[in-house]
Design a protein around this motif. Structure first.
Motif, PDB file in Angstrom:
ATOM      1  N   ASP A  82      60.660  28.409  48.734  1.00  0.00           N
ATOM      2  CA  ASP A  82      59.455  27.699  48.305  1.00  0.00           C
ATOM      3  C   ASP A  82      58.254  28.323  49.012  1.00  0.00           C
ATOM      4  N   LEU A  83      57.091  28.226  48.370  1.00  0.00           N
ATOM      5  CA  LEU A  83      55.934  28.969  48.879  1.00  0.00           C
ATOM      6  C   LEU A  83      54.890  28.027  49.471  1.00  0.00           C
ATOM      7  N   ASP A  84      54.654  28.183  50.779  1.00  0.00           N
ATOM      8  CA  ASP A  84      53.584  27.428  51.433  1.00  0.00           C
ATOM      9  C   ASP A  84      52.231  28.082  51.193  1.00  0.00           C
ATOM     10  N   GLU A  85      52.247  29.405  51.028  1.00  0.00           N
ATOM     11  CA  GLU A  85      50.979  30.102  50.793  1.00  0.00           C
ATOM     12  C   GLU A  85      50.495  29.804  49.370  1.00  0.00           C
ATOM     13  N   PRO A  86      49.171  29.845  49.145  1.00  0.00           N
ATOM     14  CA  PRO A  86      48.669  29.607  47.786  1.00  0.00           C
ATOM     15  C   PRO A  86      49.201  30.672  46.823  1.00  0.00           C
ATOM     16  N   VAL A  87      49.489  30.256  45.613  1.00  0.00           N
ATOM     17  CA  VAL A  87      49.931  31.196  44.573  1.00  0.00           C
ATOM     18  C   VAL A  87      48.803  31.323  43.559  1.00  0.00           C
ATOM     19  N   LEU A  88      48.409  32.568  43.284  1.00  0.00           N
ATOM     20  CA  LEU A  88      47.349  32.816  42.302  1.00  0.00           C
ATOM     21  C   LEU A  88      47.987  33.365  41.037  1.00  0.00           C
ATOM     22  N   LEU A  89      47.911  32.598  39.972  1.00  0.00           N
ATOM     23  CA  LEU A  89      48.478  33.026  38.687  1.00  0.00           C
ATOM     24  C   LEU A  89      47.371  33.725  37.899  1.00  0.00           C
ATOM     25  N   MET A  90      47.528  35.034  37.714  1.00  0.00           N
ATOM     26  CA  MET A  90      46.464  35.827  37.074  1.00  0.00           C
ATOM     27  C   MET A  90      46.557  35.725  35.555  1.00  0.00           C
ATOM     28  N   ARG A  91      45.541  35.092  34.959  1.00  0.00           N
ATOM     29  CA  ARG A  91      45.531  34.923  33.501  1.00  0.00           C
ATOM     30  C   ARG A  91      44.173  35.323  32.923  1.00  0.00           C
ATOM     31  N   THR A  92      43.451  36.195  33.624  1.00  0.00           N
ATOM     32  CA  THR A  92      42.141  36.636  33.136  1.00  0.00           C
ATOM     33  C   THR A  92      42.331  37.483  31.880  1.00  0.00           C
ATOM     34  N   ARG A  93      41.367  37.426  30.975  1.00  0.00           N
ATOM     35  CA  ARG A  93      41.504  38.121  29.696  1.00  0.00           C
ATOM     36  C   ARG A  93      40.309  39.026  29.443  1.00  0.00           C
ATOM     37  N   GLY A  94      40.500  40.016  28.607  1.00  0.00           N
ATOM     38  CA  GLY A  94      39.388  40.843  28.150  1.00  0.00           C
ATOM     39  C   GLY A  94      39.716  42.327  28.169  1.00  0.00           C
ATOM     40  N   ARG A  95      39.333  42.993  27.072  1.00  0.00           N
ATOM     41  CA  ARG A  95      39.472  44.452  26.979  1.00  0.00           C
ATOM     42  C   ARG A  95      38.208  44.960  26.305  1.00  0.00           C
ATOM     43  N   HIS A  96      37.540  45.935  26.921  1.00  0.00           N
ATOM     44  CA  HIS A  96      36.387  46.500  26.222  1.00  0.00           C
ATOM     45  C   HIS A  96      36.150  47.953  26.612  1.00  0.00           C
ATOM     46  N   VAL A  97      35.551  48.665  25.664  1.00  0.00           N
ATOM     47  CA  VAL A  97      35.241  50.083  25.881  1.00  0.00           C
ATOM     48  C   VAL A  97      34.019  50.162  26.782  1.00  0.00           C
ATOM     49  N   VAL A  98      34.099  50.966  27.848  1.00  0.00           N
ATOM     50  CA  VAL A  98      32.926  51.120  28.712  1.00  0.00           C
ATOM     51  C   VAL A  98      32.210  52.447  28.470  1.00  0.00           C
ATOM     52  N   GLU A  99      32.942  53.437  27.948  1.00  0.00           N
ATOM     53  CA  GLU A  99      32.305  54.740  27.733  1.00  0.00           C
ATOM     54  C   GLU A  99      33.141  55.572  26.767  1.00  0.00           C
ATOM     55  N   GLN A 100      32.467  56.425  26.017  1.00  0.00           N
ATOM     56  CA  GLN A 100      33.178  57.394  25.174  1.00  0.00           C
ATOM     57  C   GLN A 100      32.481  58.728  25.321  1.00  0.00           C
ATOM     58  N   GLN A 101      33.256  59.779  25.484  1.00  0.00           N
ATOM     59  CA  GLN A 101      32.690  61.136  25.541  1.00  0.00           C
ATOM     60  C   GLN A 101      33.646  62.039  24.813  1.00  0.00           C
ATOM     61  N   GLY A 102      33.201  62.583  23.683  1.00  0.00           N
ATOM     62  CA  GLY A 102      34.104  63.419  22.899  1.00  0.00           C
ATOM     63  C   GLY A 102      35.343  62.624  22.529  1.00  0.00           C
ATOM     64  N   ASP A 103      36.499  63.171  22.875  1.00  0.00           N
ATOM     65  CA  ASP A 103      37.772  62.523  22.551  1.00  0.00           C
ATOM     66  C   ASP A 103      38.173  61.460  23.559  1.00  0.00           C
ATOM     67  N   THR A 104      37.478  61.410  24.675  1.00  0.00           N
ATOM     68  CA  THR A 104      37.929  60.542  25.770  1.00  0.00           C
ATOM     69  C   THR A 104      37.246  59.187  25.702  1.00  0.00           C
ATOM     70  N   VAL A 105      38.040  58.149  25.926  1.00  0.00           N
ATOM     71  CA  VAL A 105      37.489  56.791  25.911  1.00  0.00           C
ATOM     72  C   VAL A 105      37.943  56.067  27.173  1.00  0.00           C
ATOM     73  N   TRP A 106      36.988  55.360  27.791  1.00  0.00           N
ATOM     74  CA  TRP A 106      37.290  54.586  29.002  1.00  0.00           C
ATOM     75  C   TRP A 106      37.253  53.106  28.631  1.00  0.00           C
ATOM     76  N   LEU A 107      38.303  52.381  29.016  1.00  0.00           N
ATOM     77  CA  LEU A 107      38.424  50.958  28.687  1.00  0.00           C
ATOM     78  C   LEU A 107      38.613  50.151  29.946  1.00  0.00           C
ATOM     79  N   ASP A 108      37.951  49.000  30.040  1.00  0.00           N
ATOM     80  CA  ASP A 108      38.244  48.061  31.123  1.00  0.00           C
ATOM     81  C   ASP A 108      39.147  46.961  30.576  1.00  0.00           C
TER      82      ASP A 108
END
Ligand SMILES: Cc1cc2nc3c(=O)[nH]c(=O)nc-3n(C[C@H](O)[C@H](O)[C@H](O)COP(=O)(O)OP(=O)(O)OC[C@H]3O[C@@H](n4cnc5c(N)ncnc54)[C@H](O)[C@@H]3O)c2cc1C
Length: 265
Positions: A82-108
């Motif tokens: 059993d866990l005495d320490e706090p448990v953080l359940l990660m349920r954050t959402r979101g995907r988006h393009v931050v940059e595009q250059q030629g063929d390369t795309v950066w996504l967060d």
């Protein structure tokens, strides 16, 4: 800002082994602002003062603030107590393009997004590079943690940088791929210093041009065909994986326990 707080939460549904363990305090984090809020409360006042947006969800609990356990998909951890320490359940959402250059795309991509859904989403958008990593269980924030890999590709090859927050100080920082120190199922985040950081989002660097990676013999044999597409690679990886490992939703497991041997030279 959105989060919820529960006391004495049974974690059995939150780990793929289906092990019974109780979290005395569990915070489900639905967005990044909630991460700041909850960590701030834990830091300044201790677990007793973490208040849910809806107060009836909690009962007071006098706990100190040991380092929280970050629980994403629960497919790569064994809850032994059993866990005495706090448990953080990660349920954050979101995907988006931050940059595009030629063929390369950066996504967060937010840490709480499901990894496999993200792989499929990138293919739908025409962004290639993750197809060999289809059907790896878990969420995006855990991918850099152990530099997930399968069928000849590692996530670290596609990660440009990682945004994280320090669990104790609240400092936010972006780690370059070099600073993430990716190795075989290894990264900075797995080290003692790295465990103080909560990964918030992962910046992926993908390509609009599909370049098949068929180093893995089983894939090469199955996919020796003209006009191969990235979706066919992902479909084949999925089929091979389903034939080898039980679905954790049906039979509790944590995948393969063993690293492949690393052979020098
Ligand atoms: C059937 C099966 C097949 C698998 N196949 C593969 C495979 O082919 N390749 C592979 O590499 N792995 C594989 N795994 C292991 C597992 O899927 C990966 O390690 C995955 O990345 C774990 O994600 P998770 O969200 O379930 O992480 P969790 O189990 O929730 O967490 C794992 C660790 O990462 C930490 N962590 C999680 N999220 C964060 C965050 N946001 N910030 C900081 N730390 C965090 C946790 O505290 C914990 O220490 C498999 C597992 C199963 C059950």
């Amino acid at each position: 800002m959105s989060y919820s707080v529960q006391h004495n939460l049974q974690l059995r549904p939150f780990n793929t082994f289906g092990i019974r363990a109780t979290a005395h305090l569990a915070c489900t984090l639905d967005d990044e602002a909630a991460v700041d809020e909850v960590l701030g409360l834990l830091r300044e006042k201790g677990a007793a003062e973490v208040r849910a947006p809806h107060p009836h969800e909690i009962t007071p609990n006098e706990q100190p603030f040991p380092r929280p356990l970050i629980l994403s998909g629960g497919s790569n951890l064994l809850l032994a107590r059993d866990l005495d320490e706090p448990v953080l359940l990660m349920r954050t959402r979101g995907r988006h393009v931050v940059e595009q250059q030629g063929d390369t795309v950066w996504l967060d991509v937010a840490a709480g997004e499901v990894w496999h859904d993200t792989v499929r989403w990138t293919l739908q958008q025409g962004y290639y590079g993750l197809e060999n990593l289809a059907l790896i269980p878990g969420r995006v924030g855990a991918a850099p943690w152990q530099n997930i890999g399968a069928y000849g590709v590692e996530a670290g090859e596609r990660i440009d940088s990682v945004a994280a927050i320090h669990l104790q100080t609240g400092e936010r920082r972006r780690f370059t791929a070099a600073e993430c120190a990716f190795g075989y199922r290894q990264s900075f985040f797995k080290t003692p210093a790295g465990r103080d950081w909560l990964i918030l989002s992962v910046r992926l660097r993908l390509s609009r041009t599909f370049v098949p990676r068929l180093d893995y013999a089983e894939l090469r044999t199955a996919l020796a065909m003209p006009g191969l597409t990235a979706v066919q690679v992902a479909d084949t990886v999925e089929a091979i994986r389903r034939s080898k490992l039980p679905d954790p939703a049906v039979l509790g497991n944590a995948g393969s326990f063993f690293h492949n041997p690393v052979v020098d030279g």
